[in-house]
Design an enzyme around this catalytic site. Sequence first.
Site, PDB file in Angstrom:
ATOM      1  N   HIS A  54       0.831  -1.201   0.000  1.00 57.99           N
ATOM      2  CA  HIS A  54       0.000   0.000   0.000  1.00 57.99           C
ATOM      3  C   HIS A  54       0.870   1.257   0.000  1.00 57.99           C
ATOM      4  O   HIS A  54       1.906   1.313   0.664  1.00 57.99           O
ATOM      5  CB  HIS A  54      -0.913   0.024   1.224  1.00 57.99           C
ATOM      6  N   GLU A  56       0.546   4.183   1.411  1.00 56.94           N
ATOM      7  CA  GLU A  56       0.767   4.807   2.720  1.00 56.94           C
ATOM      8  C   GLU A  56       1.809   4.056   3.534  1.00 56.94           C
ATOM      9  O   GLU A  56       2.667   4.673   4.170  1.00 56.94           O
ATOM     10  CB  GLU A  56      -0.540   4.866   3.524  1.00 56.94           C
ATOM     11  N   CYS A  84      -6.198   2.155   5.316  1.00 54.51           N
ATOM     12  CA  CYS A  84      -6.763   0.965   5.947  1.00 54.51           C
ATOM     13  C   CYS A  84      -6.138   0.826   7.341  1.00 54.51           C
ATOM     14  O   CYS A  84      -5.249   1.582   7.726  1.00 54.51           O
ATOM     15  CB  CYS A  84      -6.470  -0.264   5.095  1.00 54.51           C
ATOM     16  N   CYS A  87      -2.317   0.507   7.233  1.00 53.12           N
ATOM     17  CA  CYS A  87      -1.604   1.751   6.919  1.00 53.12           C
ATOM     18  C   CYS A  87      -1.747   2.799   8.024  1.00 53.12           C
ATOM     19  O   CYS A  87      -0.814   3.550   8.286  1.00 53.12           O
ATOM     20  CB  CYS A  87      -2.088   2.297   5.588  1.00 53.12           C
TER      21      CYS A  87
END
Length: 157
Positions: A54, A56, A84, A87
Amino acid sequence: MTPRDLELLQETICLADQSRETGNHPFGALLADADGKILLSSGNTHSTDGGTGHAELNVARAAAAQFTPDFLATCTLYTSVEPCSMCAGGTYWAGIGRLVYGMTEERLAVLTGDNEENLTMSLPCREVLAAGQRDVTVEGPIPELEEDIARSHKDFW
């Protein structure tokens, strides 16, 4: 929310589009210092890192390796979509002091449906961060950018 915050969020949309163009999921994130200078940026890296690639988390991991916790406490992580739980946790553990996101994870779930590459969790980042012992300021969603962010996901999932 400052005009620079909006500019930096728009940059995360560009990063998301670039990520999509390289065969990855359409997400982008960046870290900026207190003056709004971009220090790090990343798109999603699903094609090489799988489910943990991800944007982030990529930024948070790099930030923790490069900067001190005291400095990161003055920085902001900008991201096109609400982080999420993984993250949000990475942002917390990296020591980043502020988080700004454009579109909610709830709206993302509508866009992605039950696509197995993005099974969203119904756990807002504010809840994850509130469980910590250190405050992280959270701003978002930003309604005026939501349609631009959603456009990055159109016909992807």
